[in-house]
Design an enzyme around this catalytic site. Structure first.
Site, PDB file in Angstrom:
ATOM      1  N   HIS A   1       0.876  -1.235  -0.070  1.00 30.03           N
ATOM      2  CA  HIS A   1       0.275  -0.008   0.052  1.00 30.03           C
ATOM      3  C   HIS A   1       0.877   1.361   0.097  1.00 30.03           C
ATOM      4  O   HIS A   1       0.256   2.362  -0.317  1.00 30.03           O
ATOM      5  CB  HIS A   1      -1.001   0.037   1.125  1.00 30.03           C
TER       6      HIS A   1
ATOM      7  N   ASP B   1      -2.496 -10.645  -2.917  1.00 34.04           N
ATOM      8  CA  ASP B   1      -3.191 -10.178  -1.521  1.00 34.04           C
ATOM      9  C   ASP B   1      -4.757  -9.905  -1.601  1.00 34.04           C
ATOM     10  O   ASP B   1      -5.077  -9.585  -2.627  1.00 34.04           O
ATOM     11  CB  ASP B   1      -2.373  -9.129  -1.087  1.00 34.04           C
TER      12      ASP B   1
ATOM     13  N   HIS C   1      -6.253  -7.480  -0.507  1.00 34.08           N
ATOM     14  CA  HIS C   1      -6.505  -5.740  -0.835  1.00 34.08           C
ATOM     15  C   HIS C   1      -5.858  -5.402  -2.073  1.00 34.08           C
ATOM     16  O   HIS C   1      -4.614  -5.892  -2.390  1.00 34.08           O
ATOM     17  CB  HIS C   1      -5.907  -5.042   0.482  1.00 34.08           C
TER      18      HIS C   1
ATOM     19  N   ASP D   1      -4.227 -13.013   2.920  1.00 34.48           N
ATOM     20  CA  ASP D   1      -5.508 -12.550   3.596  1.00 34.48           C
ATOM     21  C   ASP D   1      -6.739 -13.145   2.601  1.00 34.48           C
ATOM     22  O   ASP D   1      -7.925 -12.636   3.016  1.00 34.48           O
ATOM     23  CB  ASP D   1      -5.567 -11.243   3.897  1.00 34.48           C
TER      24      ASP D   1
END
Lengths: 435, 556
Positions: free
Chosen positions: A111, A150, A152, A239
């Site tokens: 991120h 991932d 996200h 995740d």
């Protein structure tokens, strides 16, 4: 047991570092993973070896990011070691010490964007990007693909490579309309100089193994085949797992292992994944075995057999359609488009929120439209913690025009007092300077 | 008076030490077919002019179990393994009677699935039919929860011996636990027969002192204790030399030990004077075990390494084709090269000349040149191996930022050189490394001295989970309830206390109960956004070293 592909595991769990004691990104995060890998005797397997990370230098960070006010204010030693872990993973592969490597390090990085004012989404420094830039500066590698698995959307990695046609960024993630950070829609395809080298596959909540592997088959693998990367990197967030506390997917350890085998990445880097007891030990074991080319079919979670993880028909139908749409858009990118004439700036205005550090940033990003190189990049940025600052990047293999333009921008900036800090990234001359 | 005896590959050495130093020493040829024979010879010889009843402690380092395993002279073992998901446990199969029993325990020690009773009964029946009398019982994560191992063990009331995984080591490593438990059972009967015979021999000679067995970590265990953990006696030879070197020299800094023998050279390392220990355990017969050991490496270069010339390249070792020509062998060796160069004047130097001149004639390179190149080659190998080992130690993975930034970096500048040809090679080695080289006195029996003066060592892992209110010390078979507010300090205290009690119970002298905490971690366990407890791990040991009474009597 003997690994088919020799694998270097750079394991650094940072047992003495946390964002704060109750934060998902805490000391305990890789404890059970280490227990599982140790108990399975993974590091005794012929061809799988553990390595100590390097520590990234400030130059390594400044080659990749614009850090304001400076690198030391936005990083801690843990970030430099985590980034150094990816550099170690890269050198192991590039120097042919191992066939493949897995940087099992924390804290994560995907991120973290081109400009860094602080931490967002638990990330300060984009550890994959630091690694990619290290590789490109030190080894004759041209085309690199980053496949982000991932849950996200890796908005940081996307931002860093938005204008870079030599780095293909593909992200499979839970649809941004249902999860942080909200981005990663299928129309996000890259900047004017690099259209089609950013690919997003926003999967619906409750996607199971079937859906992930379908997206691999129908989108990721064909585009990779088309792009022909010299190196494949997997941002191996974990995740998407059915037990993850902060997401809504149904991916399993076995599914992750299968995906890893299909992707056949050269280097994997751990990203998110916060089901530290129920998922990480098994997913990391699965990924490790799959990367080493070993049998992973007996790896599964303790509660796997009791769970019904079959994907709903509706979801399968949706993902099929999604894959078709992504491929259609990807193909459209190949058609020539003349939105802007070369030699002009394409400008984006961005507002960025740093959830972890609660910082708001305003950006004006200008990229020179260029047919010769990636184009000189200029970012004016101000945030709740920094007055107006400027970042100028002369890209790797910049053309003479963009090189000259970069220094013209620098001279103008330094002759006035508009900016509190100015950072120059001159990849042609390997100069990374903060003024 | 302390008696040390080391059975080596070629020789069996024995020494007796008192406050005046080494007062008797002997060297006899090892009789591999019957170790008792050479041990008895050595004991008789060394006790010739000593009153046996004055001996306070007998320490023994033997190759009995090592050889039995390497030569596959082991008893059949029924191996019962419960693995659950993960790496397919069939990869860890060992022995002819390996049985998988379904059942699963996870990394926290939670019993996920019960043991499959019918599989177990079937396996037991098969073993009974084949008259299997010894067993190894191992489950995955048994050091987090031993319930499956205990359950299987109590289903085997007729066994002569059961080797239970978690009692052998507190470490995590399922494949190593299987191999260790298997070997432990496989050599149990042989070892026990042998140890009774040794005790009898000593009694006949009039020595009534307690007997201890040397382990690969350079420590000893009392013989009665070793009867249930005979696997601990494997590969103790190199450790004997390391402890011997510590006894003979005042090692306080980083250093390297080279034990150069006829065929090989053992390398060991000291960090701030303490011998380095292997992270997980020693490897034997291609299998990794959980048997704790010093970090040593054996390379194929020694005084009797044969010189080979091919084209213009001159090499030495790893082959040994008998003794040096100076000693009556038929192939020129490193010793002969040293003779030719005039570095030493060992036995019949003219024979050495002859040997190298024959090579000169055959290959057209001057004898002197061949000798020089052979020595350079051997020294390069030793140098490179030492450097690689230092590098390996310094690049060991670390798991905390603190260790990463502040961790110990090994920078030795001293070499302690022991073994037969030690003196002859000292100058060459000093030159090659540019380091200080020390050759202690008695260095030819450093191994037996090491055996004589080694103290008893133990290491334990304490694992506490305050959410479940459980504390485990697997290899001491401790499994108790603790309060939920139990802390890391409590765990350190408990670790120390359990260790103290254990040392006392096996008769370790009070002065030898120096306990060192190697690692102490406490992790907050969080579920959702709430702390649910602490996950505490403490690793402590009595570190390998010299008996208090022997500390300074032998030093240079």
């Amino acid at each position: 047991m003997k690994a088919k592909h020799t694998l270097g595991v750079v394991f650094f769990p940072a047992f003495d570092w946390a964002i704060h004691p109750l934060h998902p990104e805490r000391e305990e995060r890789l404890l059970y993973t280490l227990d599982q890998l140790n108990e399975e005797g993974v590091f005794d397997i012929d061809g799988i070896n553990q390595f100590k990370p390097d520590i990234a230098s400030h130059d390594d960070i400044m080659r990749t990011h614009f850090c304001f006010p400076d690198v030391s204010k936005v990083t801690t030693e843990s970030h430099l070691i985590s980034a150094g872990g990816t550099i170690k993973a890269a050198t192991l592969v590039m120097d042919k010490i191992v066939n493949k490597s897995f940087a099992l390090v924390r804290p994560p990085g995907h991120h973290a964007m081109k400009v860094v004012h602080g931490a967002r989404g638990f990330c300060n420094i984009n550890i994959e990007a630091v690694m990619v830039e290290y590789i490109r500066e030190n080894y004759p590698v041209k085309k690199i693909a980053i496949v982000d698995t991932d849950c996200h959307h890796g908005d940081g990695t996307q931002d860093i490579y938005w204008h870079d046609k030599d780095v293909l960024y593909i992200s499979m993630h839970q649809d941004g309309r249902t999860l942080y950070p909200g981005t990663g829609a299928i129309h996000e395809l890259g900047g004017p100089n690099a259209l089609g080298t950013t690919i997003n596959i926003p999967l619906p909540p409750n996607t199971s193994d079937e859906g992930f592997l379908m997206a691999m088959d129908r989108v990721v693998l064909p585009i990779l085949k088309d792009f022909k990367p010299d190196l494949i990197i997997n941002s191996a967030g974990q995740d998407n797992h059915y037990s993850d506390p902060i997401t809504n997917m149904n991916f399993s350890a076995l599914g992750y292992a299968r995906l890893t085998q299909m992707l056949n990445a050269d280097i994997a880097v751990l990203e998110g994944g916060y089901s530290i007891q129920g998922a990480l030990p098994y997913v990391n074991l699965g990924i490790t075995l799959a990367m080493a080319g070993l049998d992973y079919s007996y790896v599964h979670e303790p509660d796997y057999l009791q769970k019904d993880l079959t994907q709903e028909k509706e979801i399968t139908k949706y993902i099929k359609k999604l894959c078709d749409q992504v491929m259609k858009r990807y193909e459209e990118c190949k058609k020539p488009s003349f939105k802007l004439m070369p030699g002009n700036y394409d400008v984006r205005k961005k507002e960025i929120y740093y959830d972890t550090d609660n910082i708001r940033e305003m950006q004006l990003e200008s990229i020179m439209v260029c047919q010769e190189c990636r184009g000189v990049l200029k970012i004016e940025t101000t945030s709740t913690v920094n007055p107006l600052c400027l970042g100028i990047e002369i890209p790797l293999n910049a053309c003479d025009r963009c090189q000259k333009e970069g220094y013209r921008l620098l001279d103008t900036a330094l002759s006035g007092d508009r900016y509190k800090h100015v950072q120059l990234i001159d990849r042609r001359n390997k100069k990374y300077v903060l003024y | 008076m302390y008696l040390g005896l080391d059975v080596g590959g070629t020789h069996t050495d024995a020494v007796i030490i008192d406050k005046n130093g080494v007062i008797a020493q002997t060297k006899v040829v090892t009789t591999h077919h019957n170790l008792l024979e050479c041990i008895n010879h050595a004991l008789q010889a060394v006790l010739k002019s000593i009153e046996p009843s004055h001996i306070k402690r007998v320490n023994l380092s033997t190759t009995l179990t090592t050889n039995a395993i390497i030569e596959n002279k082991c008893e059949e073992v029924g191996v019962f393994v419960s693995g659950g998901p993960g790496i397919n446990p069939l990869h860890h199969a060992i022995g002819n009677y390996f049985f998988l029993i379904d059942g699963q325990i996870d990394h926290r020690g939670t019993e996920i699935t019960l043991l499959n009773n019918s599989q177990l009964e079937k396996a037991i029946k098969k073993c009974r039919k084949k008259d299997i009398r010894v067993f190894a019982v191992v489950s995955k994560f048994s050091t987090r929860n031993p319930v499956h191992e205990q359950y299987i063990a109590q289903k085997l009331p007729h066994a002569d011996f059961i080797s239970v995984g978690h009692t052998l080591s507190g470490n995590l490593n399922f494949p190593r636990r299987i191999a260790t438990a298997y070997y432990n059972a496989a050599v149990w009967r042989l070892y026990n027969t042998f140890s009774h015979a040794i005790e009898e021999s000593l009694r006949e000679l009039g020595a009534i002192a307690p007997v201890n067995i040397l382990k690969a970590d350079g420590g000893t265990i009392p013989l009665p204790v070793s009867r249930t953990i005979p696997v601990e006696s494997i590969l103790s030879g190199p450790a004997a030399s390391v402890i011997g070197t510590m006894a003979l020299c005042n090692i306080t800094h980083d250093a390297v030990m080279l034990d150069i023998g006829g065929t090989s050279c053992d390398i060991a390392m000291f960090a701030d004077g303490a011998p380095l220990i292997e992270k997980d355990g020693i490897q034997l017969n291609g299998r990794n075990t959980l048997v704790r050991s010093l970090k040593t490496k054996s390379i194929g270069i020694g005084g009797d390494s044969a010189i080979q010339v091919e084209g213009i390249s001159v090499t030495a070792g790893p082959r040994r084709l008998g003794m040096s020509m100076a000693e009556g062998g038929s192939n020129p060796t490193i010793i002969d090269a040293l003779n030719v160069l005039g570095t030493i004047h060992f036995k019949d130097t003219s024979r050495s000349q002859e040997g190298l001149q024959a090579l000169e004639k055959k290959h057209g390179i001057q004898a002197h040149e061949i000798a020089q190149q052979a020595i350079t080659y051997a020294l390069d190998i030793i140098y490179n191996e030492v450097m690689a080992m230092i590098d390996e130690v310094n690049s060991r993975p670390v798991y905390t930022i603190h260790e990463f930034l502040k961790g110990k970096v090994l920078k030795p500048k001293t070499i302690y050189l022991i073994g037969g040809p030690a003196k002859t090679l000292a100058n060459n080695i000093a030159q090659r490394f540019g380091w200080n080289v020390i050759v202690p006195q008695h260095c030819e029996v450093a191994n037996a001295i090491g055996a004589a003066v080694a103290r008893t060592t133990v290491d334990i892992e304490v694992f506490a989970d305050t959410q479940r209110c459980r504390l485990l010390v697997p290899n001491l078979n401790v499994n108790i309830r603790i309060p939920y507010d139990y802390t890391l300090d409590n765990a350190i205290d408990d670790a120390t206390n359990y260790m103290m009690q254990y040392l006392e119970s096996i008769g370790v002298d009070e002065r030898e109960r120096e306990i060192e905490i190697l690692q102490a971690y406490s992790f907050n366990m969080v579920e959702g956004f709430e702390t649910t407890g602490k996950n505490i791990r403490v690793h402590c040991q009595v570190k390998p070293g010299i008996l208090h009474q022997c500390k300074d009597i032998l030093k240079l």
